[in-house]
Design a protein around this motif. Structure first.
Motif, short mmCIF file in Angstrom:
data_model
loop_
_atom_site.label_atom_id
_atom_site.label_comp_id
_atom_site.label_asym_id
_atom_site.label_seq_id
_atom_site.Cartn_x
_atom_site.Cartn_y
_atom_site.Cartn_z
N LEU A 265 0.81 -1.12 0.09
CA LEU A 265 -0.06 -0.07 0.15
C LEU A 265 0.92 1.17 0.07
O LEU A 265 1.88 1.32 0.49
N ASN A 266 0.33 2.43 -0.51
CA ASN A 266 0.98 3.39 -0.39
C ASN A 266 0.82 4.29 0.94
O ASN A 266 1.76 5.29 1.21
N ALA A 267 -0.42 4.09 1.42
CA ALA A 267 -0.48 4.82 2.80
C ALA A 267 -1.31 4.02 3.51
O ALA A 267 -2.18 3.17 2.99
N ALA A 268 -1.56 4.13 4.71
CA ALA A 268 -2.42 3.22 5.76
C ALA A 268 -3.64 3.14 5.14
O ALA A 268 -4.30 2.20 5.34
N ASP A 269 -4.43 4.61 5.03
CA ASP A 269 -5.82 4.36 5.16
C ASP A 269 -6.30 4.04 3.60
O ASP A 269 -7.27 4.01 2.97
N ASP A 270 -5.22 3.56 2.88
CA ASP A 270 -5.59 2.74 1.39
C ASP A 270 -6.28 1.45 1.69
O ASP A 270 -6.68 0.78 0.75
N VAL A 271 -6.06 0.98 2.81
CA VAL A 271 -6.31 -0.43 3.26
C VAL A 271 -8.07 -0.50 2.91
O VAL A 271 -8.54 -1.37 2.54
N PHE A 272 -8.85 0.53 2.90
CA PHE A 272 -10.18 0.61 2.73
C PHE A 272 -10.58 0.40 1.24
O PHE A 272 -11.71 0.18 0.96
N TYR A 273 -9.49 0.49 0.30
CA TYR A 273 -9.55 0.61 -1.12
C TYR A 273 -9.24 -1.01 -1.48
O TYR A 273 -9.32 -1.06 -2.85
N LEU A 274 -9.32 -1.89 -0.92
CA LEU A 274 -8.92 -3.17 -1.13
C LEU A 274 -9.78 -4.18 -0.53
O LEU A 274 -10.41 -3.73 0.45
N ARG A 275 -10.27 -5.29 -1.12
CA ARG A 275 -11.16 -6.11 -0.51
C ARG A 275 -10.61 -7.18 0.18
O ARG A 275 -9.35 -7.20 0.24
N SER A 276 -11.26 -7.84 1.01
CA SER A 276 -10.48 -8.71 2.13
C SER A 276 -9.63 -9.82 1.25
O SER A 276 -8.54 -9.90 1.90
N ALA A 277 -10.07 -10.33 0.05
CA ALA A 277 -9.17 -11.28 -0.15
C ALA A 277 -8.02 -10.81 -0.77
O ALA A 277 -6.83 -11.11 -0.70
N GLU A 278 -7.92 -9.63 -1.28
CA GLU A 278 -6.77 -9.01 -1.77
C GLU A 278 -5.85 -8.56 -0.41
O GLU A 278 -4.68 -8.60 -0.66
#
Length: 745
Positions: free
Chosen positions: A692-705
């Motif tokens: 990820l490029n930033a911690a809050d990018d976590v919300f823009y991936l799905r759980s499997a990703e």
């Protein structure tokens, strides 16, 4: 030690030594692009100059005093640092290396060079610093070169550069400066090429600006350049705009000067089609080499293209959406933004879409149906009435199903539900929400809120995110009954008042509403305001603290309270306030920070409370309650003996459930601070791993990703393609908002 390095010996990894511009020029030289020859006076030279003259501590001290909101402080610091440079001397070893490299560069006869600043924090994907530092063209001779280098070094500390670095979060001790010395191209015409359209973000277009003479006239805003737009995939010219170019930058005896463009050339196009397409091909190759959109400075002399520099395009708009259609999930079905999705006003993050909208709501609806089956003794198969899913997204926006497929054979069953199940539901589900669902929900929040974040495995963090998303969706269905009862009883009372008023003629042309009969009750809103006023009262107890709070921007208020000796108690109360009320959001998507994560609205309200100590939420509530009771008495007196008991019954129902509605809504999203804590911890780990490029990018991936990235992290690997995917999804949201407001793209 040598203080100079030739372009041919540099690459993009040499930013610490050559700065962003120097490293990029070396990278393009090695890749075979037509870059004029040159060398870099390294950051080691700047650092040695600063050290030998004893300037570092003074520079950092002056730069640290600059305030983001005070332009004058930046100017004062810049002037003071410039004076330090003017009184310092260039060490002899640096001077000797610089002049020797210059002599080699101009040995073939062309003595004119361009001298450009190249900072360690510039020409980066997130911060270009274009135009922030000084550059000098047509520098000829040793003394002019030495002076230009000193001026480049000093430009690291201009007020403009200081302010820009502060906004980017780059500290004064973290920067250094190299200087690029490059053969000057005696350009007939020059300009800038963008490998993506900087106005609308279109990645399949190349935009070329060009003007007569040196390209500095474009950068300085002295001329409106010609513009050619090229279709990138097909290498075809889409459009061109030829401007009137009255001025151009040309070489003078020393330096450059602005000069009128000859009348015959002013309306001529700078680039013919073949030259524009050749430039476009270079742009495609440079973009492919770097792997991201770039802007490229170019110059043409004697018909030959020269690439002067290239850097990533920062703040590029997201690429436009294509072929957007507003169509239902199934032909003939009806979808609306109502009920729970009313609390989702913007495009959803992929993780919220998956865990809450898709999994959470459908699972909660099934659990709700199972409970009703147990309560009524009837087997209720909710999916015979509602074809799943209950909610979906269209162009990123949430919609809930508003059409139902009830076959003739289901009609008796549905009637039975209304006759048998509905009364039991009303009797049992309100206590169930109050006594079971809400306590259970809060217990799960407390569990995940108190886990050991640092030592929790990645899979546990993701499991917590999923569980809390499901828990909040289940809570929504549990709260639906008190919410529904509040809405129904309010509507019935409102309709009664309007009908009676219209018949009896005591509305004075304005029909009464139920709202005035329902205000003044205790509520979470009043409790929150009372607590905020108590914090304000504590601040007002210190005249110096009050003055500083009123004169400090809201964004800096937490720092002020934490650092002020009389602010510690108020700071503790404010933390407690945010812990109690900070989960509230206007947008249910957990990708959006809560008030606890982004407390600016709370801090603005606190400043208002400090400025107006006469405000008293409890007193205002008591006044509203008194006004309500007086209104009730007047209404009762105006009604007939037959209507009066009807009014009292309707009023008692509405007044019973109206306060409950606010309490039920208060806990919607209560899990989000704990959930975001888990998600951001996982996001930080994946950022450090390169996925990820930033911690809050976590919300823009799905759980499997996310699990795939987690497994790669366990193997010591990153998944940079997932970082790119997350950023692309995040960048798409503004265009989805635009499409929603305009109905198409």
């Amino acid at each position: 030690m040598s203080y100079t390095i030739s372009f041919s010996q540099l690459g993009k990894k040499d930013i610490p030594a050559a700065g962003g511009k120097g490293a990029n020029l070396g990278e393009m030289t090695a890749a075979g692009f037509p870059v004029p020859p040159g060398f870099v006076l390294t950051t080691e030279a700047y650092d040695s100059f600063v050290k030998e003259n004893g300037l570092q501590e003074q520079i950092v001290d002056l730069a640290s005093k600059v305030s983001a909101g005070d332009a004058l402080s930046g100017e004062a610091a810049s002037k003071a640092i410039s004076r330090l440079f003017l009184t310092a001397g260039m060490p002899e070893a640096i001077r000797a290396d610089l002049l020797a490299a210059y002599a080699d560069l101009v040995a073939e006869g062309e003595t004119a060079v361009a001298v450009r600043s190249s900072a360690t924090a510039e020409d980066l994907p997130t911060a270009s610093f274009a135009g922030q530092y000084d550059s000098f063209l047509n520098i000829q001779g040793e003394s002019a070169l030495l002076e230009a280098v000193m001026n480049c070094w000093a430009s690291l500390w201009t007020a403009r550069a200081l302010s820009y670095r502060m906004r980017q979060g780059i500290g004064p001790a973290a920067v250094s400066l190299a200087v690029v010395v490059q053969q000057l191209v005696p350009a007939s015409y020059a300009g800038i090429l963008f490998t993506a359209n900087p106005l609308d973000g279109e990645r399949e277009q190349i935009v070329i600006n060009g003007t007569w003479g040196l390209g500095e006239a474009i950068a300085g805003g002295q001329v409106t350049p010609d513009t050619v737009i090229v279709d990138k995939p097909n290498q075809q010219i889409l459009s061109r705009e030829t401007s009137i170019k009255r001025m151009m930058t040309v070489r003078a005896a020393t330096g450059t000067e602005a000069q009128p463009v000859p009348q015959a050339q002013q309306n001529q196009q700078v680039l013919d089609d073949s030259t524009a397409l050749e430039l476009a091909r270079y742009g495609v190759q440079i973009e492919a080499h770097y792997g991201l959109p770039v802007d490229v400075e170019w110059a043409i002399s004697g018909g030959k293209i020269n690439i002067l520099q290239a850097r990533p395009i920062t703040h590029l708009p997201p690429a436009p959406l294509r072929d957007v259609r507003w169509e239902p999930l199934r032909p003939g079905s009806v979808w609306m933004r109502r009920q729970v999705v009313e609390h989702m006003p913007e495009p959803l993050s992929p993780l919220f879409d998956e865990l809450y909208l898709q999994e959470g709501l459908d699972q909660s609806m099934q659990a709700f149906a199972d409970f009703m089956s147990e309560l009524s003794g009837l087997k209720i198969d909710i999916w015979e009435i509602i074809q799943p899913p209950f909610a979906t997204t269209v162009n990123g926006y949430a919609y809930s199903l508003a059409s139902f497929e009830i076959s003739p054979k289901l009609i008796p069953f549905v009637l039975q539900i209304y006759i048998v199940v509905l009364p039991k539901m009303i009797r049992h589900l309100y206590p169930r929400w109050r006594d079971e669902s809400l306590p259970s929900y809060r217990a799960r929040i407390d569990h995940w809120k108190n886990i050991d974040l640092a030592n929790a495995p990645d899979e546990d963090l993701l499991r917590g995110v999923r569980e809390l998303a499901h828990e909040d969706a289940a809570y929504w269905f549990a709260a639906a009954v008190p919410l529904g009862l509040a809405r129904i009883t309010d509507s019935v009372l409102d309709a009664f008042l309007k009908r009676v008023a219209a018949r009896r003629g005591w509305s004075n042309g304005r029909l009464p509403t139920s709202g005035a009969y329902l205000w003044g009750f205790p509520s979470k809103t009043v409790e929150a305001q009372v607590q905020l006023e108590a914090i304000a009262s504590k601040i007002n107890g210190s005249e110096t603290l009050r003055e500083q709070v009123l004169n400090t921007p809201a964004a800096q208020l937490l720092q002020l309270l934490a650092g002020h000796p009389e602010g510690h108690s108020a700071m503790g109360d404010l933390r407690q306030y945010l812990d109690t009320y900070g989960h509230q959001v206007y947008n249910l998507d957990f990708a959006v920070p809560t008030l606890a994560g982004d407390p600016i609205p709370v801090l603005l309200s606190l400043k208002t409370a400090v400025a107006h100590p006469e405000q008293d939420a409890r007193a205002r509530q008591a006044e509203l309650a008194q006004e309500r009771e007086m209104l009730v008495r007047r209404t009762e007196l105006s009604l007939s003996p037959i209507l009066r008991p009807v009014f009292r019954r309707l009023l008692s129902w509405a007044q019973r459930y109206a306060p409950v509605r606010e309490e039920a809504l208060f806990y919607v999203g209560a899990a989000w601070p704990a959930l975001r804590q888990l998600a951001l911890e996982l996001g930080q780990r994946l950022t450090e791993a390169g996925s990820l490029n930033a911690a809050d990018d976590v919300f823009y991936l799905r759980s499997a990703e996310l699990m795939s990235a987690s497994r790669a992290r366990a193997d010591g690997l990153g998944r940079p393609e997932l970082a790119t995917l997350a950023q692309e999804r995040s960048a798409r949201r503004p265009y989805e908002i635009w499409a929603d407001r305009h109905g198409h793209v």
